[in-house]
Scaffold this active site. Structure first.
Site, PDB file in Angstrom:
ATOM      1  N   GLY A  52       0.832  -1.211   0.000  1.00  0.00           N
ATOM      2  CA  GLY A  52       0.000   0.000   0.000  1.00  0.00           C
ATOM      3  C   GLY A  52       0.857   1.247   0.000  1.00  0.00           C
ATOM      4  O   GLY A  52       0.704   2.140  -0.850  1.00  0.00           O
ATOM      5  N   ASP A  96       4.474  -2.695  -7.574  1.00  0.00           N
ATOM      6  CA  ASP A  96       3.877  -1.553  -6.850  1.00  0.00           C
ATOM      7  C   ASP A  96       4.104  -0.260  -7.644  1.00  0.00           C
ATOM      8  O   ASP A  96       3.208   0.590  -7.743  1.00  0.00           O
ATOM      9  CB  ASP A  96       4.511  -1.408  -5.464  1.00  0.00           C
ATOM     10  CG  ASP A  96       4.255  -2.627  -4.592  1.00  0.00           C
ATOM     11  OD1 ASP A  96       3.232  -3.306  -4.810  1.00  0.00           O
ATOM     12  OD2 ASP A  96       5.074  -2.900  -3.700  1.00  0.00           O
ATOM     13  N   GLY A 122      15.826  -1.943  -2.931  1.00  0.00           N
ATOM     14  CA  GLY A 122      14.753  -1.463  -2.043  1.00  0.00           C
ATOM     15  C   GLY A 122      13.495  -1.189  -2.833  1.00  0.00           C
ATOM     16  O   GLY A 122      13.548  -0.929  -4.045  1.00  0.00           O
TER      17      GLY A 122
HETATM   18  O1  RIB Z   1       5.801  -5.452  -3.168  1.00  0.00           O
HETATM   19  C1  RIB Z   1       6.909  -5.295  -2.338  1.00  0.00           C
HETATM   20  C2  RIB Z   1       6.463  -5.197  -0.909  1.00  0.00           C
HETATM   21  O2  RIB Z   1       5.894  -6.422  -0.528  1.00  0.00           O
HETATM   22  C3  RIB Z   1       7.555  -4.946   0.093  1.00  0.00           C
HETATM   23  O3  RIB Z   1       7.801  -3.587   0.307  1.00  0.00           O
HETATM   24  C4  RIB Z   1       7.086  -5.682   1.325  1.00  0.00           C
HETATM   25  O4  RIB Z   1       6.762  -4.852   2.392  1.00  0.00           O
HETATM   26  C5  RIB Z   1       5.875  -6.501   0.869  1.00  0.00           C
HETATM   27  O5  RIB Z   1       4.725  -5.901   1.263  1.00  0.00           O
END
Ligand code: RIB
Length: 297
Positions: A42, A244, A279
């Site tokens: 999120g 993400d 990261g």
């Molecule tokens: O999609 C990557 C994320 O998956 C990481 O930041 C970790 O926290 C998990 O939620």
């Protein structure tokens, strides 16, 4: 400035271990490097969207502990509205344990406070969410949250985007209410509860199902044809957070009224840039970096 975006999702502290091999069951190995970094699907998507010019608010839960404080202030630094976050006593902030091996990752998430982004919390934020145009969810929070909020948001004609990770089967009502669904190639079948080939499943969800396939690009069905948008060729350092970044960027482009194909292209460039650094959030690009690549064609 585009439409207002609300992200309802997880916030984690990520513990990264880089290693030259992956341990087998019962085996102890020495890792190469260890570091912590802010994460959670999120929060990552909120940060990706904010860096790319989105007007973003984050809804979710943190423990009242050291990690919670760090994550809270980091979201603020990223220009994200955090007025609706809940800070909870007696529960730890979410944490993820991420092994990076040959640029690929394996992740175990301990949800902690994210478990309390639940139905009770959903009831407390439902009316506030109606002030937003686009609401973005992932599945690191209880599914009851989506089951409660998504039908309400749908009735109010909101744009609902779901990045269904980690993959869980979504019911027909949820699938119907969602505007855009962005699973990866390993998740789409579980999420949609369909067993056919990728193309057969895409045909069932025109202009809704957007499947990301890593370095093979992104596919969706536009109602006439399967559109395949190629990935960007880059030197991969760490793929954590690539999905993400794609969904966060895709959401910003939707908020600006771009076509689906342009939203996908925008997402692909942002995700391509993000994997060149270690990261989840470290490599997420600014709008200028993405604009430069778009200009170069
Ligand atoms: O999609 C990557 C994320 O998956 C990481 O930041 C970790 O926290 C998990 O939620």
């Amino acid at each position: 400035m585009g439409k207002k975006i609300a992200v309802v999702g997880s916030i984690n502290m990520d513990y990264f271990i880089e290693c030259d091999q992956s341990p087998k069951s019962g085996e102890t190995i020495l890792g190469k490097n260890f570091f912590t970094s802010v994460g959670g699907k999120g929060a990552n998507q909120a940060v990706a969207a904010s860096r790319l010019g989105g007007k973003v608010s984050m809804f979710g839960s943190l423990g009242n502990d050291e990690h919670g404080k760090v994550l809270n202030s980091q979201l603020q630094k990223e220009n994200i509205n955090i007025n609706q976050l809940q800070l909870l006593n007696d529960i730890t902030t979410g944490a993820a344990f991420i092994q990076i091996f040959k640029g690929e990752n394996k992740i175990i998430v301990v949800p902690g406070a994210n478990e309390l982004t639940n139905r009770a919390y959903s009831q407390s934020i439902a009316s506030e969410l109606l002030n937003y145009d686009i609401i973005l969810f992932q599945l690191e929070i209880p599914i009851e949250t989506l089951e409660y909020l998504v039908p309400i948001l749908y009735k109010h004609n909101k744009i609902i985007i779901v990045n269904p990770a980690p993959a869980k089967k979504l019911g027909d009502e949820l699938l119907n209410c969602i505007t855009y669904l962005t699973p990866n190639e390993h998740e789409y079948s579980t999420v949609t509860n369909q067993t056919g080939s990728m193309n057969e499943v895409l045909f069932k969800f025109p202009n809704k199902l957007i499947i990301t396939c890593g370095n093979k690009g992104v596919l969706y069905f536009d109602g006439t044809t399967i559109v395949e948008v190629p990935a960007m060729m880059v030197d991969v350092v760490d793929t954590t957070g690539a999905g993400d970044t794609f969904t966060g960027a895709f959401t910003v482009a939707v908020s600006e009224g771009k076509s689906i194909e342009d939203c996908v292209r925008f997402g692909i460039i942002a995700a391509g840039l993000s994997v060149t650094k270690k990261g989840a959030q470290t490599g997420m690009p600014s709008i200028d970096e993405v604009a430069r690549i778009l200009k170069e064609g």
